[in-house]
Design a protein around this motif. Structure first.
Motif, PDB file in Angstrom:
ATOM      1  N   ASP A  44       0.954  -1.242  -0.070  1.00 32.11           N
ATOM      2  CA  ASP A  44      -0.166   0.067  -0.249  1.00 32.11           C
ATOM      3  C   ASP A  44       0.944   1.215   0.070  1.00 32.11           C
ATOM      4  OD1 ASP A  44      -1.471   2.149   0.725  1.00 32.11           O
ATOM      5  OD2 ASP A  44      -2.473   1.365   2.383  1.00 32.11           O
ATOM      6  N   TRP A  45       1.129   1.859  -1.082  1.00 35.46           N
ATOM      7  CA  TRP A  45       1.963   2.854  -1.157  1.00 35.46           C
ATOM      8  C   TRP A  45       1.640   4.261  -0.971  1.00 35.46           C
ATOM      9  CZ3 TRP A  45       5.332  -0.532  -1.692  1.00 35.46           C
ATOM     10  CH2 TRP A  45       5.452  -1.594  -2.446  1.00 35.46           C
ATOM     11  N   GLY A  46       0.360   4.426  -0.352  1.00 37.77           N
ATOM     12  CA  GLY A  46      -0.134   5.600   0.349  1.00 37.77           C
ATOM     13  C   GLY A  46      -0.447   6.781  -0.862  1.00 37.77           C
ATOM     14  N   ALA A  50       0.401   8.379  -9.324  1.00 36.21           N
ATOM     15  CA  ALA A  50       0.211   7.066 -10.024  1.00 36.21           C
ATOM     16  C   ALA A  50       1.471   6.474 -10.842  1.00 36.21           C
ATOM     17  CB  ALA A  50      -0.998   7.387 -11.248  1.00 36.21           C
ATOM     18  N   GLU A  51       2.326   7.561 -11.347  1.00 38.40           N
ATOM     19  CA  GLU A  51       3.406   6.675 -12.031  1.00 38.40           C
ATOM     20  C   GLU A  51       4.337   6.279 -11.047  1.00 38.40           C
ATOM     21  OE1 GLU A  51       4.130  11.382 -11.912  1.00 38.40           O
ATOM     22  OE2 GLU A  51       2.398  10.160 -12.456  1.00 38.40           O
ATOM     23  N   HIS A  52       4.455   6.730  -9.929  1.00 39.40           N
ATOM     24  CA  HIS A  52       5.354   5.991  -8.855  1.00 39.40           C
ATOM     25  C   HIS A  52       4.688   4.852  -8.381  1.00 39.40           C
ATOM     26  CE1 HIS A  52       9.244   6.694  -6.817  1.00 39.40           C
ATOM     27  NE2 HIS A  52       8.742   5.698  -6.021  1.00 39.40           N
ATOM     28  N   ARG A  53       3.552   4.597  -8.267  1.00 37.34           N
ATOM     29  CA  ARG A  53       2.849   3.290  -7.891  1.00 37.34           C
ATOM     30  C   ARG A  53       3.160   2.509  -9.041  1.00 37.34           C
ATOM     31  NH1 ARG A  53      -1.132   3.510  -4.258  1.00 37.34           N
ATOM     32  NH2 ARG A  53      -1.151   5.811  -4.331  1.00 37.34           N
ATOM     33  N   ARG A  54       3.173   2.624 -10.037  1.00 37.12           N
ATOM     34  CA  ARG A  54       3.478   1.793 -11.039  1.00 37.12           C
ATOM     35  C   ARG A  54       5.034   1.381 -11.054  1.00 37.12           C
ATOM     36  NH1 ARG A  54      -0.196   5.120 -14.040  1.00 37.12           N
ATOM     37  NH2 ARG A  54       1.669   6.425 -14.830  1.00 37.12           N
ATOM     38  N   TYR A  55       5.786   2.163 -10.760  1.00 38.49           N
ATOM     39  CA  TYR A  55       7.208   2.203 -10.377  1.00 38.49           C
ATOM     40  C   TYR A  55       7.331   0.783  -9.498  1.00 38.49           C
ATOM     41  CZ  TYR A  55      12.077   2.300  -9.332  1.00 38.49           C
ATOM     42  OH  TYR A  55      13.326   1.774  -9.192  1.00 38.49           O
ATOM     43  N   LEU A  66      11.739   1.056  -3.331  1.00 33.54           N
ATOM     44  CA  LEU A  66      10.396   1.228  -3.306  1.00 33.54           C
ATOM     45  C   LEU A  66      10.154   2.462  -2.311  1.00 33.54           C
ATOM     46  CD1 LEU A  66       9.712  -2.390  -2.241  1.00 33.54           C
ATOM     47  CD2 LEU A  66       8.860  -1.482  -4.311  1.00 33.54           C
ATOM     48  N   LEU A  67       9.188   3.312  -2.637  1.00 35.23           N
ATOM     49  CA  LEU A  67       9.022   4.516  -1.937  1.00 35.23           C
ATOM     50  C   LEU A  67       7.613   4.669  -1.695  1.00 35.23           C
ATOM     51  CD1 LEU A  67       9.961   7.148  -0.734  1.00 35.23           C
ATOM     52  CD2 LEU A  67       9.610   8.273  -2.990  1.00 35.23           C
ATOM     53  N   SER A  68       7.159   5.051  -0.453  1.00 31.22           N
ATOM     54  CA  SER A  68       5.759   5.207  -0.005  1.00 31.22           C
ATOM     55  C   SER A  68       5.735   6.554   0.668  1.00 31.22           C
ATOM     56  CB  SER A  68       5.266   4.100   0.734  1.00 31.22           C
ATOM     57  OG  SER A  68       5.081   2.950   0.289  1.00 31.22           O
ATOM     58  N   SER A  69       4.336   7.329   0.804  1.00 32.50           N
ATOM     59  CA  SER A  69       4.314   8.499   1.219  1.00 32.50           C
ATOM     60  C   SER A  69       2.815   8.582   1.872  1.00 32.50           C
ATOM     61  CB  SER A  69       4.550   9.554   0.256  1.00 32.50           C
ATOM     62  OG  SER A  69       4.106  10.833   1.027  1.00 32.50           O
ATOM     63  N   TYR A  70       2.809   8.770   3.046  1.00 35.98           N
ATOM     64  CA  TYR A  70       1.361   8.896   3.733  1.00 35.98           C
ATOM     65  C   TYR A  70       1.268  10.384   4.306  1.00 35.98           C
ATOM     66  CZ  TYR A  70       2.505   4.052   3.385  1.00 35.98           C
ATOM     67  OH  TYR A  70       2.812   2.858   2.677  1.00 35.98           O
ATOM     68  N   THR A  71       0.201  11.090   4.029  1.00 36.27           N
ATOM     69  CA  THR A  71      -0.221  12.260   4.804  1.00 36.27           C
ATOM     70  C   THR A  71      -0.657  11.937   6.087  1.00 36.27           C
ATOM     71  OG1 THR A  71      -0.716  13.265   2.584  1.00 36.27           O
ATOM     72  CG2 THR A  71      -1.445  14.371   4.533  1.00 36.27           C
ATOM     73  N   ILE A  72      -0.024  12.265   7.124  1.00 40.09           N
ATOM     74  CA  ILE A  72      -0.674  12.068   8.695  1.00 40.09           C
ATOM     75  C   ILE A  72      -1.583  13.052   9.107  1.00 40.09           C
ATOM     76  CG2 ILE A  72       0.205  11.806  10.988  1.00 40.09           C
ATOM     77  CD1 ILE A  72       1.601   9.668   8.901  1.00 40.09           C
ATOM     78  N   CYS A  73      -1.046  14.430   8.736  1.00 38.47           N
ATOM     79  CA  CYS A  73      -2.173  15.586   8.932  1.00 38.47           C
ATOM     80  C   CYS A  73      -1.517  16.686   8.029  1.00 38.47           C
ATOM     81  CB  CYS A  73      -2.259  15.975  10.456  1.00 38.47           C
ATOM     82  SG  CYS A  73      -0.553  16.318  11.079  1.00 38.47           S
ATOM     83  N   ASP A  74      -2.174  17.599   8.119  1.00 38.01           N
ATOM     84  CA  ASP A  74      -1.869  18.879   7.139  1.00 38.01           C
ATOM     85  C   ASP A  74      -0.540  19.314   7.626  1.00 38.01           C
ATOM     86  OD1 ASP A  74      -2.174  20.743   5.344  1.00 38.01           O
ATOM     87  OD2 ASP A  74      -2.553  22.385   6.810  1.00 38.01           O
ATOM     88  N   GLY A  75       0.460  19.303   6.409  1.00 33.11           N
ATOM     89  CA  GLY A  75       1.942  19.603   6.869  1.00 33.11           C
ATOM     90  C   GLY A  75       2.698  18.585   7.557  1.00 33.11           C
TER      91      GLY A  75
END
Length: 97
Positions: A44-46, A50-55, A66-75
């Motif tokens: 679950d790449w967060g 879309a292009e990085h999800r495909r990568y 492999l790189l994921s990013s998740y927004t925890i809260c604003d900022g």
């Protein structure tokens, strides 16, 4: 009875390291990064584009980081990076990148 889905890890993640800022947030009980690490290793790449999800999906099969990013809260965005050899996974804040 509710149905539960168990996500299984899709790759080994090696050692786990946290940036000093993530470590400080953990020590202050302001962040628990482990649920996000679990999401990452389960594919679950967060909030990546879309292009990085495909990568990432291709890198699971062919090799590559492999790189994921998740927004925890604003900022506050948490990033998780696993090296191509799967020897190390690093957890850091987006603005540290």
């Amino acid at each position: 009875m509710p149905a539960f889905v168990t996500l299984q890890p899709r790759f080994p993640f090696g050692g786990l390291t946290f940036s000093s800022r993530v470590d400080a947030l953990i020590r202050q009980d302001l962040l628990d990064p482990l649920p996000y690490v679990r999401r990452h290793i389960c594919g679950d790449w967060g909030d990546v584009r879309a292009e990085h999800r495909r990568y990432n999906d291709a890198a699971l099969e062919l090799g590559g980081y492999l790189l994921s990013s998740y927004t925890i809260c604003d900022g506050l965005d948490l990033c998780i990076f696993t090296e191509a050899d799967r020897g190390l996974t690093a957890v850091f804040l987006l603005d540290e990148y």
